[in-house]
Design an enzyme around this catalytic site. Structure first.
Site, short mmCIF file in Angstrom:
data_model
loop_
_atom_site.label_atom_id
_atom_site.label_comp_id
_atom_site.label_asym_id
_atom_site.label_seq_id
_atom_site.Cartn_x
_atom_site.Cartn_y
_atom_site.Cartn_z
N HIS A 29 0.83 -1.20 0.00
CA HIS A 29 0.00 0.00 0.00
C HIS A 29 0.86 1.25 0.00
CE1 HIS A 29 -4.34 -1.01 1.27
NE2 HIS A 29 -3.87 -1.88 0.42
N ASN A 53 -4.32 4.86 5.80
CA ASN A 53 -4.39 3.69 4.93
C ASN A 53 -5.40 4.00 3.82
OD1 ASN A 53 -5.15 1.26 3.72
ND2 ASN A 53 -5.12 0.11 5.63
#
Length: 92
Positions: A29, A53
């Site tokens: 990510h 996130n």
């Protein structure tokens, strides 16, 4: 997350792409930095980075995470300024 706790997770095969680590970071990510602050832990300065996130749900569960014990030792006025506990993918 402390500046010294930034991690790089190497992905060695396709099964590891987007795997969630034990401390709830997601491999592969591109996290966004949404803030930087300095607080005092037992009187000593600690530099923190706020991270988001991109999934918006999975959050870090290590030191300085929402509800971690480190926050109990931060001056109340500093904690109030930074206190945000929500499952929104953003964490210190």
């Amino acid at each position: 997350i402390l500046t010294s706790q930034l991690f790089y997770f190497q992905i060695t095969n396709s099964y590891e792409t987007e795997a969630v680590t034990a401390l709830k970071l997601v491999k592969g990510h591109a996290y966004s930095v949404t803030g930087v602050e300095e607080v005092h832990l037992h009187g000593d300065p600690v530099q923190l980075i706020r991270i988001r996130n991109p999934w918006g749900q999975v959050e870090w569960t290590g030191p300085w995470s929402d509800g971690s014990s480190e926050w109990k030792n931060v001056r109340p006025e500093e904690k109030l300024k930074l206190d945000h506990v929500a499952e929104d993918g953003e964490f210190w």
